[in-house]
Scaffold this active site. Structure first.
Site, PDB file in Angstrom:
ATOM      1  N   ALA A 196       0.977  -1.718   0.156  1.00  0.00           N
ATOM      2  CA  ALA A 196      -0.212  -0.146   0.333  1.00  0.00           C
ATOM      3  C   ALA A 196       0.806   1.571   0.130  1.00  0.00           C
ATOM      4  O   ALA A 196       1.983   1.538   0.527  1.00  0.00           O
ATOM      5  CB  ALA A 196      -1.432  -0.078   1.207  1.00  0.00           C
ATOM      6  N   GLY A 234       0.858  -5.977   0.206  1.00  0.00           N
ATOM      7  CA  GLY A 234      -0.267  -5.856  -0.842  1.00  0.00           C
ATOM      8  C   GLY A 234       0.681  -6.091  -2.181  1.00  0.00           C
ATOM      9  O   GLY A 234       0.083  -6.717  -2.788  1.00  0.00           O
ATOM     10  N   GLU A 256      -0.010 -10.058  -1.549  1.00  0.00           N
ATOM     11  CA  GLU A 256      -1.010 -10.606  -2.205  1.00  0.00           C
ATOM     12  C   GLU A 256      -1.602 -10.415  -3.837  1.00  0.00           C
ATOM     13  O   GLU A 256      -2.284 -11.469  -3.706  1.00  0.00           O
ATOM     14  CB  GLU A 256      -1.679  -9.647  -1.003  1.00  0.00           C
ATOM     15  CG  GLU A 256      -1.475  -9.751   0.524  1.00  0.00           C
ATOM     16  CD  GLU A 256      -3.033  -8.857   0.931  1.00  0.00           C
ATOM     17  OE1 GLU A 256      -3.319  -9.716   2.460  1.00  0.00           O
ATOM     18  OE2 GLU A 256      -2.602  -7.793   1.338  1.00  0.00           O
ATOM     19  N   GLU A 299       2.061  -6.896   6.982  1.00  0.00           N
ATOM     20  CA  GLU A 299       1.402  -5.635   8.102  1.00  0.00           C
ATOM     21  C   GLU A 299       1.918  -5.414   9.331  1.00  0.00           C
ATOM     22  O   GLU A 299       1.263  -4.393   9.832  1.00  0.00           O
ATOM     23  CB  GLU A 299       0.024  -6.097   7.518  1.00  0.00           C
ATOM     24  CG  GLU A 299      -0.073  -6.241   5.917  1.00  0.00           C
ATOM     25  CD  GLU A 299       0.165  -6.794   5.326  1.00  0.00           C
ATOM     26  OE1 GLU A 299       0.159  -6.906   3.894  1.00  0.00           O
ATOM     27  OE2 GLU A 299       1.393  -7.560   5.574  1.00  0.00           O
TER      28      GLU A 299
END
Length: 335
Positions: free
Chosen positions: A137, A182, A185, A205
């Site tokens: 992110a 992310g 991910e 995270e």
């Protein structure tokens, strides 16, 4: 007995109903049109499944092959011997390819256009920035958001990652650099992951007192096992390419080359290996595997049978048999 069944399906009825929903809903991901054989339509309680695109139907695209260099996402439809391969190249060097609002929006539009493009055979996600796949992110953007804004934005990231996972064609993540949070991910949503040995990847995270929000808590355990996934998430550990290969996070690890695109080149080789196969079969095979992995074996076998039923009436299946008989390469049309 009949009264009991009428009043409530019971365990067996619930299982059969659930199985029907899995098969019908899963097959429907490929689009409406084709009807299953009557026996399966009756057994599954639904018949609207996938159908080949009509001849002459123009694919919808949100992007052209030629794109401006300042675009944060470069979409390339390869040609010649690589026709059918689409490359999504993340190109946000100043932000380490972090998932900003604009990049998420562009990814969403690109993926949406690929869903209905029957000419697409395989999608590769890579970075156009040396040494970086995706840093996760965009925290500089995130820190400016209010608490009420964070949830909806993370939901958008989750949605676009889910959309990538649900693309009907094979997807390959080429990890030639850093893939954190992310970014990993995003790679986990792809069917196949390849990486350079020098790449770094992890769900980090918890270092920021949050948890993976783009599917990481669900896809990582499915990829490498629950216990090890917990260990990596709890510790926020970062693995290199070789370590990722050893735990089963990636399928192939390559020594990085001078150009810094070893993983991308391997992804291209794999994608070209997929191209000669029947397009409909590839889509249905992916569907059967994805849906079957979420249910018990008996239900999974029912899903396979339902998916196989979609292949039987296709022109490609007949062409495959004729090509075998005539000892020539098949000429598949995705019909």
């Amino acid at each position: 007995m009949a009264a009991a069944v009428a009043a409530g399906p019971g365990a067996l009825g619930a299982l059969q109903a659930g199985r029907s929903r899995w098969v019908a809903a899963g097959c429907a991901q490929l689009g409406p049109g084709l009807r299953l054989p009557g026996s399966w339509a009756r057994r599954l309680g639904g018949s609207a499944l996938w159908s080949p695109a009509p001849r002459g139907a123009a694919p919808r695209r949100g992007y052209n092959s030629e794109v401006k260099t300042e675009d944060e996402l470069r979409v390339r439809h390869l040609e010649e011997e690589s026709r059918g391969i689409v490359v999504l190249g993340i190109n946000r060097a100043y932000g380490k390819n972090a998932l900003s609002k604009n990049l998420v929006k562009m990814l969403s539009k690109a993926v949406d256009s690929l869903k209905s493009d029957k000419k697409v055979r395989t999608v590769i996600i890579r970075s156009e920035v040396p040494g970086i796949f995706c840093a996760g992110a965009d925290l500089k953007e995130r820190v400016k958001m209010s608490s009420s804004e964070v949830g909806p934005f993370v939901s958008k990231i989750r949605t676009v990652i889910n959309d990538i996972a649900n693309l009907p064609v094979p997807t390959i993540a080429a990890i030639d650099g850093l893939a954190l949070g992310g970014g990993l991910e995003l790679a986990l949503a792809c069917d196949i992951r390849v990486a350079a040995s020098s790449a770094k990847m992890g769900l980090v995270e918890t270092k920021l007192a949050i948890i993976p929000g783009g599917g990481g808590t669900q896809r990582l355990p499915r990829a490498i096992g629950t216990s090890l996934a917990k260990e990596l998430i709890f510790s926020a550990r970062v693995l290199d390419g070789q370590e990722a290969k050893e735990v089963g996070l990636i399928s192939h690890v390559l020594e990085q080359n001078q150009e810094g695109d070893a993983a991308y080149r391997k992804a291209l080789d794999l994608a070209r290996e997929f191209l000669p196969q029947g397009p409909v079969a590839m889509r249905v095979a992916k569907l059967a595997i994805n849906q079957g992995m979420e249910v018990d074996l008996v239900t999974g076998l029912a899903i396979e049978e339902a998916c196989y039923a979609q292949i039987i009436p296709t022109k490609d299946r007949v062409e495959g048999l004729l090509a075998f008989k005539e000892k020539r390469p098949p000429r598949y049309k995705g019909e």
